[in-house]
Design a protein around this motif. Structure first.
Motif, PDB file in Angstrom:
ATOM      1  N   GLU A 326      48.807  73.011 108.577  1.00  0.00           N
ATOM      2  CA  GLU A 326      47.804  72.235 107.850  1.00  0.00           C
ATOM      3  C   GLU A 326      46.870  71.484 108.770  1.00  0.00           C
ATOM      4  O   GLU A 326      45.665  71.373 108.501  1.00  0.00           O
ATOM      5  CB  GLU A 326      48.513  71.252 106.911  1.00  0.00           C
ATOM      6  CG  GLU A 326      47.578  70.325 106.143  1.00  0.00           C
ATOM      7  CD  GLU A 326      48.333  69.290 105.316  1.00  0.00           C
ATOM      8  OE1 GLU A 326      47.665  68.391 104.758  1.00  0.00           O
ATOM      9  OE2 GLU A 326      49.575  69.376 105.229  1.00  0.00           O
ATOM     10  N   ASN A 327      47.424  70.931 109.871  1.00  0.00           N
ATOM     11  CA  ASN A 327      46.654  69.938 110.617  1.00  0.00           C
ATOM     12  C   ASN A 327      46.842  70.026 112.132  1.00  0.00           C
ATOM     13  O   ASN A 327      46.423  69.124 112.847  1.00  0.00           O
ATOM     14  CB  ASN A 327      47.059  68.531 110.147  1.00  0.00           C
ATOM     15  CG  ASN A 327      45.986  67.497 110.354  1.00  0.00           C
ATOM     16  OD1 ASN A 327      44.859  67.662 109.904  1.00  0.00           O
ATOM     17  ND2 ASN A 327      46.334  66.423 111.042  1.00  0.00           N
ATOM     18  N   GLY A 328      47.437  71.102 112.619  1.00  0.00           N
ATOM     19  CA  GLY A 328      47.745  71.159 114.039  1.00  0.00           C
ATOM     20  C   GLY A 328      46.560  71.468 114.935  1.00  0.00           C
ATOM     21  O   GLY A 328      46.456  70.951 116.046  1.00  0.00           O
ATOM     22  N   ARG A 392      51.161  57.143 125.627  1.00  0.00           N
ATOM     23  CA  ARG A 392      49.903  57.761 126.052  1.00  0.00           C
ATOM     24  C   ARG A 392      48.761  57.288 125.171  1.00  0.00           C
ATOM     25  O   ARG A 392      48.967  56.722 124.097  1.00  0.00           O
ATOM     26  CB  ARG A 392      50.008  59.282 126.086  1.00  0.00           C
ATOM     27  CG  ARG A 392      50.385  59.982 124.792  1.00  0.00           C
ATOM     28  CD  ARG A 392      50.556  61.485 125.051  1.00  0.00           C
ATOM     29  NE  ARG A 392      50.972  62.250 123.897  1.00  0.00           N
ATOM     30  CZ  ARG A 392      50.144  62.877 123.058  1.00  0.00           C
ATOM     31  NH1 ARG A 392      48.827  62.797 123.237  1.00  0.00           N
ATOM     32  NH2 ARG A 392      50.619  63.577 122.042  1.00  0.00           N
ATOM     33  N   TYR A 393      47.539  57.564 125.637  1.00  0.00           N
ATOM     34  CA  TYR A 393      46.346  56.974 125.037  1.00  0.00           C
ATOM     35  C   TYR A 393      46.135  57.417 123.590  1.00  0.00           C
ATOM     36  O   TYR A 393      45.676  56.622 122.757  1.00  0.00           O
ATOM     37  CB  TYR A 393      45.136  57.336 125.896  1.00  0.00           C
ATOM     38  CG  TYR A 393      43.848  56.669 125.487  1.00  0.00           C
ATOM     39  CD1 TYR A 393      43.748  55.282 125.430  1.00  0.00           C
ATOM     40  CD2 TYR A 393      42.722  57.427 125.189  1.00  0.00           C
ATOM     41  CE1 TYR A 393      42.554  54.667 125.066  1.00  0.00           C
ATOM     42  CE2 TYR A 393      41.530  56.826 124.829  1.00  0.00           C
ATOM     43  CZ  TYR A 393      41.449  55.443 124.770  1.00  0.00           C
ATOM     44  OH  TYR A 393      40.275  54.838 124.402  1.00  0.00           O
ATOM     45  N   ALA A 394      46.474  58.659 123.251  1.00  0.00           N
ATOM     46  CA  ALA A 394      46.315  59.105 121.867  1.00  0.00           C
ATOM     47  C   ALA A 394      47.141  58.254 120.916  1.00  0.00           C
ATOM     48  O   ALA A 394      46.707  57.956 119.792  1.00  0.00           O
ATOM     49  CB  ALA A 394      46.715  60.577 121.735  1.00  0.00           C
ATOM     50  N   ASP A 395      48.316  57.848 121.331  1.00  0.00           N
ATOM     51  CA  ASP A 395      49.169  56.977 120.530  1.00  0.00           C
ATOM     52  C   ASP A 395      48.460  55.644 120.294  1.00  0.00           C
ATOM     53  O   ASP A 395      48.468  55.101 119.182  1.00  0.00           O
ATOM     54  CB  ASP A 395      50.498  56.776 121.248  1.00  0.00           C
ATOM     55  CG  ASP A 395      51.573  56.128 120.389  1.00  0.00           C
ATOM     56  OD1 ASP A 395      51.284  55.752 119.238  1.00  0.00           O
ATOM     57  OD2 ASP A 395      52.714  55.993 120.875  1.00  0.00           O
ATOM     58  N   LEU A 444      50.430  62.012 108.936  1.00  0.00           N
ATOM     59  CA  LEU A 444      50.351  63.436 109.271  1.00  0.00           C
ATOM     60  C   LEU A 444      49.749  63.632 110.652  1.00  0.00           C
ATOM     61  O   LEU A 444      50.245  64.442 111.455  1.00  0.00           O
ATOM     62  CB  LEU A 444      49.530  64.175 108.216  1.00  0.00           C
ATOM     63  CG  LEU A 444      49.245  65.664 108.487  1.00  0.00           C
ATOM     64  CD1 LEU A 444      50.543  66.453 108.595  1.00  0.00           C
ATOM     65  CD2 LEU A 444      48.342  66.234 107.391  1.00  0.00           C
ATOM     66  N   GLU A 445      48.688  62.891 110.940  1.00  0.00           N
ATOM     67  CA  GLU A 445      48.053  63.008 112.257  1.00  0.00           C
ATOM     68  C   GLU A 445      49.011  62.593 113.359  1.00  0.00           C
ATOM     69  O   GLU A 445      49.114  63.259 114.395  1.00  0.00           O
ATOM     70  CB  GLU A 445      46.784  62.156 112.300  1.00  0.00           C
ATOM     71  CG  GLU A 445      45.899  62.419 113.506  1.00  0.00           C
ATOM     72  CD  GLU A 445      45.320  63.815 113.517  1.00  0.00           C
ATOM     73  OE1 GLU A 445      45.141  64.366 114.627  1.00  0.00           O
ATOM     74  OE2 GLU A 445      45.052  64.379 112.437  1.00  0.00           O
ATOM     75  N   ARG A 446      49.713  61.502 113.156  1.00  0.00           N
ATOM     76  CA  ARG A 446      50.693  61.068 114.150  1.00  0.00           C
ATOM     77  C   ARG A 446      51.813  62.099 114.286  1.00  0.00           C
ATOM     78  O   ARG A 446      52.322  62.346 115.383  1.00  0.00           O
ATOM     79  CB  ARG A 446      51.279  59.699 113.773  1.00  0.00           C
ATOM     80  CG  ARG A 446      50.329  58.534 113.991  1.00  0.00           C
ATOM     81  CD  ARG A 446      51.035  57.190 113.812  1.00  0.00           C
ATOM     82  NE  ARG A 446      52.107  57.023 114.803  1.00  0.00           N
ATOM     83  CZ  ARG A 446      51.924  56.570 116.031  1.00  0.00           C
ATOM     84  NH1 ARG A 446      50.703  56.254 116.455  1.00  0.00           N
ATOM     85  NH2 ARG A 446      52.943  56.430 116.853  1.00  0.00           N
ATOM     86  N   ARG A 447      52.198  62.715 113.182  1.00  0.00           N
ATOM     87  CA  ARG A 447      53.306  63.666 113.237  1.00  0.00           C
ATOM     88  C   ARG A 447      52.974  64.858 114.119  1.00  0.00           C
ATOM     89  O   ARG A 447      53.790  65.241 114.972  1.00  0.00           O
ATOM     90  CB  ARG A 447      53.670  64.140 111.828  1.00  0.00           C
ATOM     91  CG  ARG A 447      54.934  64.979 111.799  1.00  0.00           C
ATOM     92  CD  ARG A 447      55.289  65.473 110.412  1.00  0.00           C
ATOM     93  NE  ARG A 447      56.614  66.063 110.424  1.00  0.00           N
ATOM     94  CZ  ARG A 447      57.140  66.755 109.426  1.00  0.00           C
ATOM     95  NH1 ARG A 447      56.453  66.928 108.295  1.00  0.00           N
ATOM     96  NH2 ARG A 447      58.354  67.268 109.521  1.00  0.00           N
ATOM     97  N   GLN A 455      58.679  59.787 118.324  1.00  0.00           N
ATOM     98  CA  GLN A 455      57.928  58.770 117.599  1.00  0.00           C
ATOM     99  C   GLN A 455      58.098  58.858 116.080  1.00  0.00           C
ATOM    100  O   GLN A 455      57.955  57.857 115.378  1.00  0.00           O
ATOM    101  CB  GLN A 455      56.432  58.883 117.936  1.00  0.00           C
ATOM    102  CG  GLN A 455      56.090  58.677 119.389  1.00  0.00           C
ATOM    103  CD  GLN A 455      56.415  57.282 119.882  1.00  0.00           C
ATOM    104  OE1 GLN A 455      56.334  56.300 119.138  1.00  0.00           O
ATOM    105  NE2 GLN A 455      56.803  57.173 121.140  1.00  0.00           N
ATOM    106  N   ARG A 456      58.394  60.042 115.551  1.00  0.00           N
ATOM    107  CA  ARG A 456      58.347  60.256 114.105  1.00  0.00           C
ATOM    108  C   ARG A 456      59.301  59.332 113.337  1.00  0.00           C
ATOM    109  O   ARG A 456      58.921  58.737 112.325  1.00  0.00           O
ATOM    110  CB  ARG A 456      58.669  61.721 113.801  1.00  0.00           C
ATOM    111  CG  ARG A 456      58.804  62.073 112.318  1.00  0.00           C
ATOM    112  CD  ARG A 456      57.506  61.941 111.558  1.00  0.00           C
ATOM    113  NE  ARG A 456      57.629  62.508 110.207  1.00  0.00           N
ATOM    114  CZ  ARG A 456      56.693  62.413 109.274  1.00  0.00           C
ATOM    115  NH1 ARG A 456      55.553  61.794 109.534  1.00  0.00           N
ATOM    116  NH2 ARG A 456      56.884  62.965 108.086  1.00  0.00           N
TER     117      ARG A 456
END
Length: 515
Positions: A326-328, A392-395, A444-447, A455-456
């Motif tokens: 869906e979102n990868g 990391r920066y995305a987090d 979903l984006e974080r997942r 992190q999940r």
């Protein structure tokens, strides 16, 4: 650790002294032998610095593939078992089999005698003990270094307590969070060593330690504590504590963004295979093929061509594959890989791969070469050198969105959209379509962005949806090969205090509810 290679001789005495704790009766504060040894060791600035490096060694942990190191009860594995306590207890991953204590986590049947949970608990307190020891003897350092050495030790202590309080700490103040030990105690201070402080008290200490780190550290390091790493972890602490501090978290994330020292890698693959890159903010380093400096978890993530001791761990759940479909975006091929017949399975709606057996690809053992049929994972997969990324920066960008959302369930400010879309665009995805980021979209984006980075589970807790999501996950009608069992209940959100610790406390340390 890689950054210790030229000064390894400095920490041999200290590490040997501290590792007495692995066989001592008290993991929270090993006494008396270590205290006596420490008193004779810390004599100079060089000794204190060696003591700080010893704290990182405790985080790194001992590879169970190191010679004479297969007995889990006598070695601290540091963060090397963390994926079992986090990813396996979320809806992300599972074990390949039902056998052994490692399989207990994804089945939600972990008990107080689980050896991996016990090891992690003890490992975190080993970090805390070493940090407290350094702080106790900090006056041996050069005066110009005392403030930054103290701040570094407190950063690492806060890191360990943050892990402990989220995994083992009860919200019920009558039960308590976890024992809070901030100094090297005397051997008769069992009340201090085994009394569980309220979660709010533990969090207050974590906040104080990280604030001191922010005030006294710079951004010279990625594999050691830094100001930015302290800011990022404190932002997550603010979002996680019993009463979230959304404004504080937002300010910290924006300070990191404004500083400009970090940026997203253009190629998602480089985040994990171009180590120490500009996206990494805090990392635990490992050295390939070095028995004392390598890690063993990468090999355990393999199952199709098994490289580890186990049958396969951290295997991707089908519902996570669906989330990637869906979102990868371009993160999918970097995040997991499927082999053989499984690689041919497709989702009937999307035509994209939907394997029932898939392996984590973010941490494939160093030397992986699938064009080499004899050694597809290199010649020594069990002594892997893949670094472990803590932050990391995305987090930070996605935490920025969460802080702006402030528990309301949606965010639509320009700042939130900028941070959210930066992560999506790097994945090859378009901007958010309607200009409103919902909690579901952020989760979903974080997942998919942070899959397999432990992190999940914490995200589900922090967003207040863990019970619902995991209930639904456990109730899925999967075949027997998936081994997701409907044994989940809310008790499973909290791990049990290890029985060994309760026994050592002589009744002072109480157990979590339901165990």
């Amino acid at each position: 650790m890689k950054y210790l290679k030229n000064i390894k001789y400095l920490i041999v005495a200290l590490t040997g002294m501290m590792l007495i704790s692995c066989d001592a009766d008290e993991f929270l504060n090993p006494l008396p032998d270590t205290a006596i040894a420490a008193d004779g060791f810390f004599q100079s600035d060089e000794d204190v610095l060696a003591g700080i490096y010893g704290i990182y060694d405790a985080i790194q942990g001992v590879n169970e593939n190191r010679p004479n190191s297969t007995n889990n009860s006598t070695f601290n594995r540091g963060v090397q078992f963390e994926y079992l306590l986090t990813e396996h207890r979320s809806d992300n991953t599972r074990s390949a089999t039902l056998e052994g204590s490692r399989a207990d986590f994804h089945r939600y049947v972990t008990d107080a005698n689980n050896i991996q949970s016990e090891d992690y608990y003890q490992s975190m307190y080993e970090i805390i003990f070493r940090a407290n020891s350094v702080i106790s003897y900090i006056d041996a350092a050069d005066p110009a270094n005392i403030a930054k050495y103290t701040a570094e030790a407190k950063f690492l202590r806060a890191y360990a307590y943050f892990n402990l309080v989220r995994l083992y700490g009860s919200d019920n103040d009558a039960i308590g969070g976890v024992p809070l030990v901030t100094a090297v105690a005397e051997s008769n201070q069992d009340d201090l060593l085994f009394t569980r402080e309220a979660k709010s008290v533990v969090y207050a200490q974590i906040v104080a330690d990280l604030q001191e780190a922010i005030a006294n550290l710079d951004n010279s390091y990625k594999a050691r504590a830094s100001k930015a790493a302290a800011q990022g972890i404190l932002a997550k602490v603010y979002l996680s504590q019993p009463t979230p501090n959304y404004i504080g978290a937002k300010d910290l994330c924006e300070a990191i963004i404004a500083d400009g020292s970090f940026n997203l890698q253009t190629d998602f693959n480089d985040v994990f295979y171009n180590e120490m890159n500009s996206e990494v903010m805090f990392v635990i380093r490992y050295e390939f093929a070095e028995p004392n400096e390598s890690q063993g978890f990468s090999s355990e993530f393999t199952s199709f061509i098994r490289q580890g001791r186990q049958d396969g761990l951290n295997i991707v759940n089908p519902n996570l594959v669906a989330a990637f479909n869906e979102n990868g975006g371009n993160r999918t091929a970097v995040s997991y890989i499927a082999f053989g017949e499984d690689a041919a399975l497709t989702d009937p709606d999307t035509g994209l791969p939907a394997p029932q057996e898939a392996e984590v690809a973010k941490f494939l053992p160093q030397g992986t070469d699938f064009d080499n049929p004899d050694f597809p994972y290199g010649t020594n997969a069990r002594l892997a050198g893949n670094d472990w990324i803590v932050l990391r920066y995305a987090d930070v960008l996605l935490m920025h969105v969460e802080a702006i959302m402030a528990g309301t369930g949606a965010a639509n400010t320009l700042d939130a959209l900028s941070s959210f879309n930066a992560v999506r665009n790097r994945a090859g995805l378009a901007n958010d379509a309607d200009g409103v980021i919902t909690q579901e979209e952020l989760l979903l984006e974080r997942r998919v962005e942070l899959a397999f980075e432990n992190q999940r589970f914490f995200d589900l807790l922090r967003f207040g949806v863990a019970d619902t999501v995991l209930q639904n996950h456990s109730a899925e009608d999967n075949d027997e090969d998936i081994t997701v069992y409907p044994s989940y209940n809310a008790r499973a959100l909290l791990l049990p205090i290890p029985s060994r610790e309760i026994n050592l406390s002589k009744g002072l340390l109480n157990q979590n509810p339901g165990y």
